[in-house]
Design an enzyme around this catalytic site. Structure first.
Site: not given
Ligand code: SAH
Length: 371
Positions: A133, A126, A182-183, A214, A237-239, A140, A113, A313, A357, A137
């Site tokens: 992936c 995007c 994907g990463e 990212s 992506s720190l989170h 995700c 997508e 999301n 995603c 996480c």
């Molecule tokens: N693997 C890479 C790039 C893809 S994800 C990464 O982790 O950065 C792109 C961004 O979307 C990341 O910051 C990821 O954490 C975020 N993301 C994934 N699932 C999400 C969700 N349910 N709501 C909001 N952001 C999300």
């Protein structure tokens, strides 16, 4: 999988797929590779530049549209090469925000997508770098079915070409974020080749400064990217502001502790002079309290940083995670700002269209499997 009759071909090296098809894919080729192709076909080298423009800049779907190439060359190319690697499967449009999400089908039946966002300042996309992936996480959707395979450089760039085709005449894509499924740093070579190709002025002509990659924090990949000499933006992506919480949300944090990831991000900023974006998903009651905001501020104070807060999301497969109320989001932002950290809250672009995603792909696969 079996009962639906839908079994996507799994392959280790994606390039193998095209060998099996017996045709050479044009997307993914540099102008030099196209020059070699022309030499093999006994054609003058200047044809490579013409072909390059048809493939990337004009994004045609048919060899017959390549009017400045002789008919016999067009026929030969049609017989031996592939002009487009993606086919549009479905699209979802959100009228309110002008965002469209596309589900594309690849030659092996896999789906990816991509999102097109039309804004007053330009069009941004995007794009996806892997089918599925394996980062795992917990919030995700992309990771639900695991990793199927890497995308080739051609399949990565072709997403942009396919979306640029959807724009009105004369409009182009100006900004790219590699934030789809994907990463990207696990598919390093294809991703970097794709970035160089999308930048090529004879092709899509996207400025490096308008490209963001990212990562979930693959430290060796971050270091390698810093040495690549590409002035692109790195988003991390720190989170979470500490190892305990980050490990709960992101299994990759068990490999590289937060201290190492932050050091690699700082090195990237120093080496490239580019401000790093720190992405921080806000999940209600999990990582979005004032204590976490203060801890995060402490980590980032004095670094060349920008924090992008992403209200979660909600994902069908992860019902335990919810998005915080606006008051909590604002409070978090305010704490960071009062420590002098540049902070933005990601604007909601596709809330109505499965924009987190991997959601559209997951839904399509559930449909296939009759669930
Ligand atoms: N693997 C890479 C790039 C893809 S994800 C990464 O982790 O950065 C792109 C961004 O979307 C990341 O910051 C990821 O954490 C975020 N993301 C994934 N699932 C999400 C969700 N349910 N709501 C909001 N952001 C999300």
């Amino acid at each position: 999988m079996q009962e639906s009759g839908y079994v996507p071909l799994k392959i280790a090296d994606p390039a193998l797929l095209f060998t099996q098809l017996g045709r050479q894919p044009l997307p993914g080729m540099t102008i030099h590779e196209m020059a070699d192709l022309m030499a093999d076909l006994g054609e003058p080298r200047f044809r490579a530049r013409q072909l390059f423009q048809w493939v990337y800049q004009k994004g045609v779907k048919d060899f017959d549209a390549m009017t400045n190439l002789p008919a016999r060359l067009r026929q030969e190319l049609a017989r031996t090469t592939l002009l487009r690697l993606l086919e549009k499967d479905t699209e979802q449009h959100d009228k309110r925000t002008g965002t469209t999400k596309y589900l594309f089908r690849l030659a092996d039946g896999s789906q990816v997508e991509s999102v097109l966002m039309r804004q007053s300042w330009g069009n941004s996309v995007c794009i996806t770098t892997q089918v599925g992936c394996r980062m795992g996480c917990t919030f995700c959707a992309s990771t639900v079915g695991g990793l199927v395979r890497n995308l080739t450089a051609g399949e990565i760039v072709d997403q942009i070409v396919m979306m640029q085709r959807e724009l009105p005449e004369g409009e182009r894509v100006s900004t790219v974020v590699l934030m789809g499924s994907g990463e990207p740093l696990e598919n390093y070579d294809h991703v970097v080749k794709a970035i160089r190709l999308m930048h090529d002025p004879e092709g899509l002509n996207i400025g490096y400064r308008h490209i963001t990659i990212s990562t979930s924090g693959i430290v060796p990949g971050m270091r390698r990217l810093a040495e690549e000499g590409l002035p692109i933006t790195l988003a991390l992506s720190l989170h979470a502001p500490n190892n305990e919480l980050r490990r709960q949300l992101m299994p990759v944090a068990r490999i590289w502790p937060i201290e190492e990831v932050l050091a690699a991000a700082r090195e990237y900023a120093e080496r490239t002079g580019r401000r790093v974006t720190y992405e921080y998903i806000l999940i209600d009651g999990v990582n979005d309290g004032p204590a976490e905001a203060r801890e995060l501020a402490g980590l980032l104070k004095g670094t060349l940083a920008h924090v992008n807060l992403i209200p979660l999301n909600p994902v069908a497969e992860r019902p335990q995670y919810r998005r915080p109320r606006p008051e909590r989001i604002n409070r978090f932002k305010q704490i960071l700002e009062s420590s002098g950290i540049a902070t933005t809250v990601r604007r909601e672009m596709g809330g109505e269209i499965d924009a987190a995603c991997g959601q559209l792909r997951n839904r399509a696969q559930r449909r296939h499997m009759g669930r």
